[in-house]
Motif scaffolding. Structure first.
Motif, mmCIF file in Angstrom:
data_model
loop_
_atom_site.group_PDB
_atom_site.id
_atom_site.type_symbol
_atom_site.label_atom_id
_atom_site.label_comp_id
_atom_site.label_asym_id
_atom_site.label_seq_id
_atom_site.Cartn_x
_atom_site.Cartn_y
_atom_site.Cartn_z
ATOM 1 N N ASP A 44 -1.732 6.017 1.779
ATOM 2 C CA ASP A 44 -2.874 5.202 2.198
ATOM 3 C C ASP A 44 -2.695 4.728 3.640
ATOM 4 O OD1 ASP A 44 -3.925 5.549 -0.278
ATOM 5 O OD2 ASP A 44 -3.511 3.522 -0.998
ATOM 6 N N ALA A 77 0.839 -1.198 0.000
ATOM 7 C CA ALA A 77 0.000 0.000 0.000
ATOM 8 C C ALA A 77 0.872 1.245 0.000
ATOM 9 C CB ALA A 77 -0.908 0.001 1.227
ATOM 10 N N ASP A 116 -9.503 10.118 0.832
ATOM 11 C CA ASP A 116 -8.389 10.960 0.380
ATOM 12 C C ASP A 116 -8.861 12.412 0.290
ATOM 13 O OD1 ASP A 116 -6.064 11.985 -0.596
ATOM 14 O OD2 ASP A 116 -6.136 10.973 -2.537
#
Length: 297
Positions: A15, A11, A74
């Protein structure tokens, strides 16, 4: 027989940070009761702690926006909003620092206590006596210092906290620059060490802000920075010309207080008896001035 390829993925760091931030916010929210923040208990709660809408209300942000934050969406988070969340969630200094680190943001409260500088470490600085000593982070911010260091290169007590940065001072402060015998070489090495350290902090707001400030204020820094030189951390013998006691020959020594890229105790140990005697006089002068200032003279 051919085996199918097994694909592994990692990842992205962004993240991971968003999910860590979401978990941290959720854990802090769930430990606070409504009574602690001046809210009525209300109806029976299925889960402990505050509700998301209550945190949003206390922080003056939208409920949907805060929900997205806890869902690791996000989205952009400003330092001002993080400050409001820290206050709403009753975070202590260490938790507040952790919150801003996870969000990759610069804390807008520069006078907040630094968790790296404990009372014991401050006492050690004072007990080093005539040896000039300070605590710096890898960005060259001066986090704490003793009286002798405070008068070694300039009068640090007269400077705003945001200006107490060795890199900023060596390229912009006339008193600091006049105290360094081999200024050009020191500035080249400091800029090269800063570039080496910055490789791990390229996207962090505080590092980018310092770099932009230096580039805007000093043509000398822009010229040195453009060389792309890198140098590792290490001590060396330095010659300094103090305005009060004269020429000093010292050994620049680093003692790391954690990982090598973190805060460090910086000391200027006298290399000869004459320097030791002059540093004793500088310490006495600094302490005398501090006593007069405390007495309001």
């Amino acid at each position: 027989m051919r085996h199918p390829k097994i694909m592994s993925t990692v990842a992205p760091a962004s993240d991971v940070r968003r999910h860590e931030l979401a978990e941290f916010l959720r854990s802090r929210r769930e430990r606070i009761t409504p009574e602690q923040v001046g809210l009525p208990p209300g109806r029976r709660r299925r889960t402990p702690g505050l509700r998301r809408e209550e945190v949003a209300q206390l922080s003056a942000v939208g409920v949907t926006w805060y929900t997205w934050l806890e869902q690791a969406r996000d989205i952009q988070v400003s330092p001002q909003v993080l400050d409001a969340l820290a206050r709403a969630l009753l975070l202590d200094p260490s938790e507040r620092s952790h919150l801003f680190a996870l969000a990759g943001a610069l804390d807008p409260a520069p006078n907040a206590a630094c968790p790296s500088v404990t009372p014991a470490l401050r006492a050690m600085l004072d007990q080093l006596g005539p040896i000039p000593a300070c605590v710096q982070n890898s960005r060259y911010d001066i986090l704490a210092y003793n009286s002798t260091y405070g008068r070694l290169l300039c009068d640090l007590d007269t400077l705003a906290p945001e200006d107490r940065n060795c890199l900023w001072l060596t390229f912009t402060d006339p008193d600091w620059r006049a105290s360094v015998v081999d200024l050009a070489e020191m500035n080249r090495v400091m800029a090269a060490k800063f570039r080496a350290s910055m490789a791990e902090h390229l996207t962090e707001p505080a590092w980018k802000a310092l770099l932009a400030r230096l580039e805007g204020a000093s043509a000398e820094f822009r010229e040195v920075w453009a060389r792309h030189e890198v140098v590792g951390q290490g001590g060396k013998t330095k010659y300094l010309r103090n305005a009060h006691v004269g020429l000093l020959c010292v050994e620049h020594t680093n003692l790391w207080l954690g990982p090598s890229a973190g805060p460090r105790l910086v000391m200027y140990v006298p290399s000869d008896d004459e320097t030791r005697e002059r540093l004793e006089r500088l310490r006495a002068l600094a302490e005398s001035d501090q006593a007069l200032a405390s007495a309001g003279v």
